[in-house]
Design an enzyme around this catalytic site. Sequence first.
Site, PDB file in Angstrom:
ATOM      1  N   SER A 251     -30.875  36.831 -65.512  1.00 15.38           N
ATOM      2  CA  SER A 251     -31.083  35.361 -64.951  1.00 15.38           C
ATOM      3  C   SER A 251     -32.643  35.261 -64.745  1.00 15.38           C
ATOM      4  O   SER A 251     -33.135  36.347 -64.424  1.00 15.38           O
ATOM      5  CB  SER A 251     -30.307  35.026 -63.922  1.00 15.38           C
ATOM      6  OG  SER A 251     -30.836  35.571 -62.590  1.00 15.38           O
ATOM      7  N   LYS A 252     -32.902  33.926 -65.221  1.00 13.07           N
ATOM      8  CA  LYS A 252     -34.167  33.504 -64.691  1.00 13.07           C
ATOM      9  C   LYS A 252     -34.539  33.830 -63.396  1.00 13.07           C
ATOM     10  O   LYS A 252     -35.801  34.001 -63.277  1.00 13.07           O
ATOM     11  CB  LYS A 252     -34.085  31.831 -64.803  1.00 13.07           C
ATOM     12  CG  LYS A 252     -34.870  31.524 -66.217  1.00 13.07           C
ATOM     13  CD  LYS A 252     -35.044  30.024 -66.404  1.00 13.07           C
ATOM     14  CE  LYS A 252     -35.716  29.696 -67.506  1.00 13.07           C
ATOM     15  NZ  LYS A 252     -35.722  28.030 -67.565  1.00 13.07           N
ATOM     16  N   ARG A 253     -33.817  33.747 -62.568  1.00  9.69           N
ATOM     17  CA  ARG A 253     -33.985  33.757 -61.129  1.00  9.69           C
ATOM     18  C   ARG A 253     -34.543  35.208 -60.809  1.00  9.69           C
ATOM     19  O   ARG A 253     -35.228  35.528 -59.781  1.00  9.69           O
ATOM     20  CB  ARG A 253     -32.674  33.766 -60.156  1.00  9.69           C
ATOM     21  CG  ARG A 253     -32.980  32.397 -59.287  1.00  9.69           C
ATOM     22  CD  ARG A 253     -31.507  32.148 -58.593  1.00  9.69           C
ATOM     23  NE  ARG A 253     -30.717  31.623 -59.801  1.00  9.69           N
ATOM     24  CZ  ARG A 253     -29.411  31.899 -59.639  1.00  9.69           C
ATOM     25  NH1 ARG A 253     -29.068  32.882 -58.877  1.00  9.69           N
ATOM     26  NH2 ARG A 253     -28.596  31.670 -60.600  1.00  9.69           N
ATOM     27  N   GLY A 255     -36.230  37.179 -62.935  1.00  9.58           N
ATOM     28  CA  GLY A 255     -37.454  37.493 -64.110  1.00  9.58           C
ATOM     29  C   GLY A 255     -37.412  36.818 -64.974  1.00  9.58           C
ATOM     30  O   GLY A 255     -36.536  35.781 -65.281  1.00  9.58           O
TER      31      GLY A 255
END
Length: 527
Positions: A251-253, A255
């Site tokens: 997930s974006k969170r 990386g």
Amino acid sequence: MIRTRFAPSPTGYLHVGGLRTALYSYLLAKKHDGQFVLRIEDTDQKREVEGATAHLMEMLDWAGITPDESPHKGGPYEPYIQSQRTEIYQKHAEELLEKKHAYRCFCTAERLTEMREHQEKSKKAPMYDRHCLYLSDEEIQKNLDERKSFVVRQKIPLEKLVKFKDLVRGNVTFAAKTLDDHVLLKSDGFPTYQLANVIDDHLMEITHVIRGEEWLPSAPKHILLYESFEWDPPEFAHIALLLNKDRTKLSKRQGDVSVEDYIKKGYSKEAIINFIAFLGWHPGGDSEEILNLEELVELFSIEKVHKAGAIFDIEKLDWFNWQWSRRKFHDGLHKFAKKLDQNVQIESPKKGEFKFKFNDPENAKEFFEHRTTELKTMCFNSLADAYKEDDDFLRKVLLTVEEKILKDHKNINEYVSFYFEDKEYDAELLTHEKMKVDFATAKTALEKIKEKFNDFDSFEDEEKIKEILLTTVEELGFKNGQVFWPLRAALTGEQFSPGVFEVAWVLGKDQSLERIQNALDKLENAA
Ligand code: GLU
């Protein structure tokens, strides 16, 4: 003829997982001399991001996985953008209505919300309750006459077991009764993903559908639609999710997830593609891992794609990046060496430990020039200051840190600064407990080397330096480390550095002797 497709929705950037799907689809098609198609699935117009389609096409071009047919290129099955194909979907929805594999649903949004709330309260799965399936022909006609808005829903044959063989996951079975009579055509006449996807894969003659595991729950609905249309379904391969190191979904969170982010960070195209290909696939055996696109095509097989989720490990990407800069560097050198000398001997070319042996020393000289100029170019900016130094000196310096340059040329200054300045260090650095080097040993070793170096005039020849130092070890009756450790520390003032022979070769006689004397002074003061 194998035909695969990548069917992204234009909702923004290209996700690394998307690139992997596109890559596997491309590899499978090309492996069998087939075709790879890009289709834009923009039926959910609310989610569309402007410019996303153009960006997707650019990214595929950048990666070199250029589609044979696409919105850009056109092709025999155009248009390749779903929003331009609405009539086709409407016609097919009509066919399903006629065959009674679908039905019109006139339920209002309020009724559906109420139904869902009710289901939630009674802890039932949220599913359409088939209210409109049971409308009589007269009721339907009346609603149509009144121009009531409607959607078309798939009529799931609840009694069926849907079975298919997934190329990655093996046999898969779904009980149809767990599936919802989901919407195929929305009230605005736009199809949903489910309908458009199946129709297009059929009309575009797609033989193999490779996509992310998140689409697996949709597969039985698709298979039922194929049956309703009396079409043969394509082969399916649902590939496992990409995971963070802690095995949660990438997930974006945690990386970056967009391919562009990694390009911006300076990873090479070859490294990104190679790394992505190995996320959940391996050619098996002791196959080479540093592969370009053509080599990947050659080795790819969908059967070797792993069932388990693949960890997106940046350290592995760093490794691929290093290996690729090495490969490109060595490929370049190889070519140059061949050009210089047809009889050049190249040892162990596969391991990245190229050794070139020229018959003509003039060729060797020219080769050295070339090699160091290449290295210099790679780290030109980071070496701008040191660059003012004597050119020949700098060339030698670079050769000793070649691997570091290939790995991370941006921080090369850190690795070479000791050549250009006398580092501050404590006398303890000259000692090493495990190697049994105490102050006295260090002193004996360095004094002996000083003596030897004073009478030695072949600093141009690294081999001779090695010889003289090995003789020193022998004469002292020491272990290698007891001589090389204090010498290396004296010459560099660093904990880690290139090898001691190389360093002495670069520094030359005067510098080496000066640094050895400094070290001896330090030992004197420490005693
Ligand atoms: N449009 C879907 C997506 O955005 C395609 C899924 C499929 O390949 O069937 O991923």
